[in-house]
Design a protein around this motif. Structure first.
Motif, PDB file in Angstrom:
ATOM      1  N   PHE A   3      17.336  -5.262 -18.243  1.00 50.95           N
ATOM      2  CA  PHE A   3      17.805  -4.326 -17.225  1.00 50.95           C
ATOM      3  C   PHE A   3      18.455  -5.056 -16.050  1.00 50.95           C
ATOM      4  CE2 PHE A   3      14.219  -1.313 -18.655  1.00 50.95           C
ATOM      5  CZ  PHE A   3      15.022  -0.843 -19.676  1.00 50.95           C
ATOM      6  N   ALA A   4      19.470  -4.438 -15.487  1.00 48.13           N
ATOM      7  CA  ALA A   4      20.162  -5.001 -14.322  1.00 48.13           C
ATOM      8  C   ALA A   4      19.308  -4.818 -13.077  1.00 48.13           C
ATOM      9  CB  ALA A   4      21.521  -4.331 -14.152  1.00 48.13           C
ATOM     10  N   ALA A   5      19.775  -5.407 -11.958  1.00 47.80           N
ATOM     11  CA  ALA A   5      19.014  -5.322 -10.709  1.00 47.80           C
ATOM     12  C   ALA A   5      18.930  -3.889 -10.201  1.00 47.80           C
ATOM     13  CB  ALA A   5      19.654  -6.214  -9.652  1.00 47.80           C
ATOM     14  N   THR A   6      19.957  -3.106 -10.458  1.00 47.94           N
ATOM     15  CA  THR A   6      19.959  -1.712 -10.031  1.00 47.94           C
ATOM     16  C   THR A   6      20.265  -0.803 -11.211  1.00 47.94           C
ATOM     17  OG1 THR A   6      22.301  -1.854  -9.424  1.00 47.94           O
ATOM     18  CG2 THR A   6      20.672  -2.279  -7.693  1.00 47.94           C
ATOM     19  N   GLY A   7      19.684   0.381 -11.178  1.00 45.95           N
ATOM     20  CA  GLY A   7      19.934   1.357 -12.224  1.00 45.95           C
ATOM     21  C   GLY A   7      20.438   2.655 -11.619  1.00 45.95           C
ATOM     22  N   ALA A  64      10.073   1.111  -8.023  1.00 45.23           N
ATOM     23  CA  ALA A  64      10.290   0.083  -7.005  1.00 45.23           C
ATOM     24  C   ALA A  64       9.032  -0.746  -6.785  1.00 45.23           C
ATOM     25  CB  ALA A  64      10.738   0.736  -5.700  1.00 45.23           C
ATOM     26  N   LYS A  65       7.882  -0.124  -6.878  1.00 45.96           N
ATOM     27  CA  LYS A  65       6.624  -0.828  -6.665  1.00 45.96           C
ATOM     28  C   LYS A  65       6.227  -1.556  -7.944  1.00 45.96           C
ATOM     29  CE  LYS A  65       1.894  -0.198  -4.969  1.00 45.96           C
ATOM     30  NZ  LYS A  65       0.884   0.791  -4.507  1.00 45.96           N
ATOM     31  N   GLN A  66       6.292  -2.880  -7.898  1.00 42.44           N
ATOM     32  CA  GLN A  66       5.953  -3.712  -9.044  1.00 42.44           C
ATOM     33  C   GLN A  66       4.638  -4.453  -8.777  1.00 42.44           C
ATOM     34  OE1 GLN A  66       7.724  -4.115 -12.136  1.00 42.44           O
ATOM     35  NE2 GLN A  66       8.617  -2.220 -11.349  1.00 42.44           N
ATOM     36  N   ASP A 108      13.931   1.789  -7.369  1.00 42.84           N
ATOM     37  CA  ASP A 108      13.774   2.792  -8.417  1.00 42.84           C
ATOM     38  C   ASP A 108      15.078   2.873  -9.204  1.00 42.84           C
ATOM     39  OD1 ASP A 108      11.227   3.368  -7.621  1.00 42.84           O
ATOM     40  OD2 ASP A 108      11.767   5.105  -6.415  1.00 42.84           O
ATOM     41  N   GLY A 109      14.978   2.834 -10.500  1.00 35.07           N
ATOM     42  CA  GLY A 109      16.201   2.887 -11.292  1.00 35.07           C
ATOM     43  C   GLY A 109      15.960   3.406 -12.696  1.00 35.07           C
TER      44      GLY A 109
END
Length: 213
Positions: free
Chosen positions: A69-73, A117-119, A127-128
Motif C-alpha cells: 500500500f502507498a503512503a496515502t489511500g 491512522a492509529k497503528q 486513514d486510507g
C-alpha cells in the motif's frame, strides 16, 4: 632487523583488527524478530495466529496482501452495505504488533482494504482505503479464514474479484456463425492492409524511377 619485523607484524595485526571489527559487530547484532500475523473477524471464534516458524507460506501470503500500500489511500470507501465480512489483520514482529489493517475480501466490486491512522507501533499514518489484490479471499481462506472458495479469482493483481472473462465467452455452445463472421472480418482487414502497403510501395517505386531518368 628484529625491530623492523616486529613493527611490520604489529601493523599487520592492527589492520586485521580494523577489518574484522565490523564483522564481529555484525555477528553480535541481534537477529530481527520473526514475523507473524493475527487475524480476527467474522466466523472466527478466536484469533487465527500464524507464525513464520510453523506457517511461513501463509504468513508471507497474508503480509503480501497489505505490504504494497502507498503512503496515502482514498479518503472514502464503499458503502457499509457493500463491504461484506471484515477481517482485521495485525502484522507482528515477534510478539509485538507493528501494523493493523481491515480487509474486506468479498466487497462488492472487488476486495478492499482499510488502513486506520492509529497503528500499534505508533507510526504516523492516514486513514486510507485501497483496492485489494484479486486473490485476497483465497489467500485468507487457505490460511484458515472461513470463506467460500473463489474458483474464478485470478491469482495476484489488484482490483475486483469478479469474473475476469465474460460469462458468454465461457459458453461452449457459442454461435459458430458469429465466430466465423469475426474471422472473416479479420481476414478482410488484413487483406486491406496488405493492398494499401502494396499500392504505397508501387507509388514510391514509380516516383524513384521518374527521378532517376
Amino acid at each position: 632487523m628484529v625491530r623492523r619485523v616486529s613493527r611490520l607484524l604489529g601493523a599487520a595485526i592492527g589492520v586485521m583488527l580494523v577489518v574484522l571489527a565490523p564483522v564481529s559487530v555484525a555477528a553480535a547484532a541481534p537477529k530481527p524478530p520473526p514475523p507473524g500475523v493475527d487475524i480476527t473477524g467474522e466466523g472466527l471464534t478466536e484469533p487465527l495466529r500464524l507464525r513464520v516458524e510453523t506457517d511461513a507460506a501463509h504468513v508471507t501470503a497474508v503480509i503480501d496482501q497489505v505490504s504494497w500500500f502507498a503512503a496515502t489511500g482514498e479518503a472514502s470507501g464503499p458503502k457499509a452495505a457493500d463491504l461484506g465480512p471484515k477481517y482485521t489483520v495485525v502484522v507482528l514482529a515477534g510478539d509485538k504488533a507493528k501494523q493493523t489493517f481491515d480487509l474486506y475480501p468479498l466487497a462488492k466490486g472487488g476486495p478492499r482494504a482499510f488502513r486506520p491512522a492509529k497503528q500499534p507501533d505508533g507510526r504516523k499514518a492516514r486513514d486510507g482505503w485501497f483496492l485489494g489484490r484479486l486473490n485476497m479471499s483465497e489467500t485468507l481462506r487457505t490460511a484458515g479464514v472461513p470463506l467460500p472458495r473463489q474458483v474464478e479469482t485470478v491469482s495476484g493483481g489488484v482490483g475486483g474479484g469478479e469474473r475476469m472473462i465474460p460469462e458468454e465467452s465461457l459458453d461452449p455452445g457459442r454461435d459458430l456463425d458469429e465466430a466465423l463472421g469475426e474471422l472473416q472480418r479479420l481476414l478482410l482487414l488484413n487483406a486491406g492492409v496488405v493492398v494499401t502497403i502494396t499500392i504505397g510501395l508501387a507509388g514510391i517505386a514509380l516516383l524513384i524511377r521518374r527521378r532517376t531518368r
